[in-house]
Design a protein around this motif. Structure first.
Motif, short mmCIF file in Angstrom:
data_model
loop_
_atom_site.label_atom_id
_atom_site.label_comp_id
_atom_site.label_asym_id
_atom_site.label_seq_id
_atom_site.Cartn_x
_atom_site.Cartn_y
_atom_site.Cartn_z
N TYR A 38 0.84 -1.19 0.00
CA TYR A 38 0.00 0.00 0.00
C TYR A 38 0.88 1.25 0.00
CZ TYR A 38 -3.68 3.21 1.41
OH TYR A 38 -4.56 4.25 1.47
N LYS A 39 0.61 2.17 -0.90
CA LYS A 39 1.48 3.33 -1.08
C LYS A 39 1.29 4.41 -0.02
CE LYS A 39 3.02 1.78 -5.02
NZ LYS A 39 3.42 0.43 -4.81
N ARG A 40 0.15 4.47 0.61
CA ARG A 40 -0.15 5.55 1.55
C ARG A 40 0.02 5.11 3.00
NH1 ARG A 40 0.02 10.20 -1.20
NH2 ARG A 40 -1.09 9.98 -3.14
N LEU A 41 1.23 4.72 3.34
CA LEU A 41 1.51 4.35 4.72
C LEU A 41 1.57 5.62 5.57
CD1 LEU A 41 4.23 1.63 4.20
CD2 LEU A 41 1.86 1.29 4.83
N PRO A 42 1.24 5.54 6.86
CA PRO A 42 1.31 6.72 7.71
C PRO A 42 2.72 7.27 7.78
CG PRO A 42 0.57 4.79 8.95
CD PRO A 42 0.77 4.36 7.55
N PHE A 43 2.83 8.60 7.70
CA PHE A 43 4.13 9.26 7.69
C PHE A 43 4.19 10.21 8.86
CE2 PHE A 43 7.06 12.57 6.20
CZ PHE A 43 8.16 11.77 5.94
N SER A 44 5.32 10.26 9.52
CA SER A 44 5.48 11.12 10.69
C SER A 44 5.62 12.57 10.25
CB SER A 44 6.73 10.70 11.47
OG SER A 44 6.99 11.63 12.48
N ILE A 45 4.63 13.39 10.56
CA ILE A 45 4.66 14.81 10.22
C ILE A 45 5.73 15.52 11.03
CG2 ILE A 45 2.91 15.57 11.84
CD1 ILE A 45 3.23 16.79 8.25
N HIS A 46 6.03 15.00 12.22
CA HIS A 46 7.08 15.61 13.05
C HIS A 46 8.44 15.47 12.35
CE1 HIS A 46 9.00 17.05 16.65
NE2 HIS A 46 9.76 15.97 16.68
N PHE A 47 8.71 14.31 11.79
CA PHE A 47 9.95 14.12 11.04
C PHE A 47 10.01 15.07 9.85
CE2 PHE A 47 12.04 12.07 7.41
CZ PHE A 47 13.33 11.98 7.91
N PHE A 48 8.90 15.24 9.15
CA PHE A 48 8.85 16.13 8.00
C PHE A 48 9.14 17.57 8.41
CE2 PHE A 48 6.36 18.95 5.22
CZ PHE A 48 6.99 18.67 4.02
N LEU A 49 8.55 18.03 9.52
CA LEU A 49 8.79 19.40 9.98
C LEU A 49 10.25 19.62 10.37
CD1 LEU A 49 5.60 20.12 12.09
CD2 LEU A 49 6.23 21.09 9.89
N ILE A 50 10.85 18.63 11.01
CA ILE A 50 12.25 18.75 11.38
C ILE A 50 13.12 18.82 10.12
CG2 ILE A 50 14.18 17.52 12.46
CD1 ILE A 50 12.18 16.60 14.60
N ALA A 51 12.80 18.04 9.11
CA ALA A 51 13.56 18.06 7.86
C ALA A 51 13.43 19.41 7.17
CB ALA A 51 13.10 16.94 6.94
N VAL A 52 12.23 19.98 7.17
CA VAL A 52 12.03 21.29 6.54
C VAL A 52 12.78 22.37 7.29
CG1 VAL A 52 10.29 23.05 6.06
CG2 VAL A 52 9.85 20.68 5.45
N ILE A 53 12.74 22.34 8.61
CA ILE A 53 13.48 23.33 9.41
C ILE A 53 14.97 23.19 9.16
CG2 ILE A 53 14.06 23.99 11.78
CD1 ILE A 53 11.16 23.29 12.51
N PHE A 54 15.46 21.96 9.07
CA PHE A 54 16.88 21.74 8.78
C PHE A 54 17.26 22.34 7.43
CE2 PHE A 54 20.13 19.10 6.75
CZ PHE A 54 21.18 19.32 7.61
N LEU A 55 16.43 22.14 6.41
CA LEU A 55 16.72 22.70 5.10
C LEU A 55 16.71 24.22 5.13
CD1 LEU A 55 14.74 20.33 2.73
CD2 LEU A 55 17.21 20.55 2.96
#
Length: 117
Positions: A48-65
């Protein structure tokens, strides 16, 4: 002219025979389902392509960038200090650093910098 046409027909026939022999003799004609499927970082691509994704990890990655890009912009400011007027350089760098501090304050107030949620 006829010799050229005969020569081209012979070359075309030889190319066809060689290509046919190559496909018949080819080792890779035996297909393996595991080898022919795409490899995506060790994950099974048929799930299944739509597995749950951690939004917290995404926010940390965006802040890092964002902070990486800020560092890339700040570093040349030191080099431009020699070739620009001090008042213009000071005003530009102060405004830029003030915008960075306001962005950091906004992230802090909204709780984006909480590492343990």
């Amino acid at each position: 002219m006829i010799m050229i046409i005969i020569f081209l027909m012979v070359i075309t026939t030889l190319n066809f025979i060689i290509a046919s022999l190559i496909t018949l003799i080819n080792k890779k004609s035996i297909c393996d389902s595991q080898k022919s499927s795409p490899f995506e970082c060790g994950f099974n691509p048929m799930t299944y392509k739509r597995l749950p994704f951690s939004i917290h990890f995404f926010l940390i990655a965006v802040i890092f960038l964002i902070f990486d890009i800020e560092i890339i912009i700040i570093l040349p400011m030191i080099l431009t200090l020699k070739s620009s007027q001090l008042s213009n350089w000071l005003m530009t760098s102060t405004i830029f650093i003030l915008i960075l501090i306001l962005g950091l304050y906004h992230e802090w107030i909204n709780g984006m910098l909480n590492w343990t949620k």
